[in-house]
Write an enzyme that holds these catalytic residues in place. Structure first.
Site, PDB file in Angstrom:
ATOM      1  N   ASP A 129       0.846  -1.191   0.000  1.00  0.00           N
ATOM      2  CA  ASP A 129       0.000   0.000   0.000  1.00  0.00           C
ATOM      3  C   ASP A 129       0.882   1.241   0.000  1.00  0.00           C
ATOM      4  O   ASP A 129       1.643   1.470   0.945  1.00  0.00           O
ATOM      5  CB  ASP A 129      -0.889  -0.029   1.246  1.00  0.00           C
ATOM      6  CG  ASP A 129      -1.914   1.076   1.288  1.00  0.00           C
ATOM      7  OD1 ASP A 129      -2.008   1.867   0.323  1.00  0.00           O
ATOM      8  OD2 ASP A 129      -2.641   1.159   2.296  1.00  0.00           O
TER       9      ASP A 129
ATOM     10  N   ASP B 292      -3.185   2.597  -5.701  1.00  0.00           N
ATOM     11  CA  ASP B 292      -2.025   2.574  -4.811  1.00  0.00           C
ATOM     12  C   ASP B 292      -1.894   1.300  -3.974  1.00  0.00           C
ATOM     13  O   ASP B 292      -1.161   1.276  -2.996  1.00  0.00           O
ATOM     14  CB  ASP B 292      -2.061   3.796  -3.885  1.00  0.00           C
ATOM     15  CG  ASP B 292      -3.256   3.792  -2.938  1.00  0.00           C
ATOM     16  OD1 ASP B 292      -4.265   3.128  -3.239  1.00  0.00           O
ATOM     17  OD2 ASP B 292      -3.169   4.449  -1.886  1.00  0.00           O
ATOM     18  N   GLU B 293      -2.587   0.243  -4.374  1.00  0.00           N
ATOM     19  CA  GLU B 293      -2.536  -1.000  -3.602  1.00  0.00           C
ATOM     20  C   GLU B 293      -2.498  -2.213  -4.515  1.00  0.00           C
ATOM     21  O   GLU B 293      -3.242  -2.274  -5.495  1.00  0.00           O
ATOM     22  CB  GLU B 293      -3.789  -1.173  -2.739  1.00  0.00           C
ATOM     23  CG  GLU B 293      -4.016  -0.159  -1.673  1.00  0.00           C
ATOM     24  CD  GLU B 293      -5.306  -0.433  -0.926  1.00  0.00           C
ATOM     25  OE1 GLU B 293      -5.369  -1.443  -0.194  1.00  0.00           O
ATOM     26  OE2 GLU B 293      -6.252   0.359  -1.088  1.00  0.00           O
TER      27      GLU B 293
END
Length: 163
Positions: A8, A102-103
């Site tokens: 993350d 973003d993960e």
């Protein structure tokens, strides 16, 4: 047993802006969807120390942190960094699920031994993220036997950490 990593990127939109513009580093930054919008869609770690949270309206934000720097979102820039991030992560396994900009989840069950185990693999991701994509970008990584536990573990870690 499966070994899953949840990677993350921390304060992604704001960190990308701080990476692109070093004058923003160390300062409270809020990302808004566009000029005239009334809420923050992301904020920097520095803004979070003032109590700023995603979704907070600008009047609250400016009350908590009058010096906040508000920046309109630049989604093409964030997408570019996401593509670099995904390419970096694909170096460790071909079993990957992109969860958001973003993960990602990485199943490293069959590849972690190539990198001296899951913990060193996770540290390698963090190191390469900073050297290859941006030194102001950090990530938290959770390691577990399934996606839920890996995601929970990454949320428990201090910024730029592995758990």
């Amino acid at each position: 047993m499966r070994i899953i990593l949840h990677v993350d990127l921390n304060s992604f939109f704001a960190s990308v802006e701080q990476q692109a513009n070093p004058r923003l580093r160390g300062k409270p930054v809020g990302i808004i969807k566009g000029v005239g919008r009334t809420c923050v869609i992301a904020c920097s770690n520095e803004a979070k120390t003032y109590g700023i949270k995603t979704g907070m309206n600008l009047s609250q934000v400016k009350t908590l942190c009058p010096q906040i720097i508000l920046i309109p979102a630049d989604f093409p820039k964030y997408s570019f960094v996401t593509r670099q991030f995904i390419r970096l992560c694909s170096h460790y396994t071909d079993i990957m699920e992109v969860f958001s900009l973003d993960e990602v989840f990485l199943d490293i069950t069959h590849t972690h031994h190539l990198f001296n185990g899951p913990v060193l693999l996770a540290y390698d991701i963090q190191s390469r993220l900073q050297t290859e994509i941006g030194d102001w970008l950090g990530c938290s990584i959770g390691i577990a036997s399934n996606k839920l536990l890996a995601k929970l573990a990454s949320g428990m870690t201090p910024k730029k950490s592995v758990y």
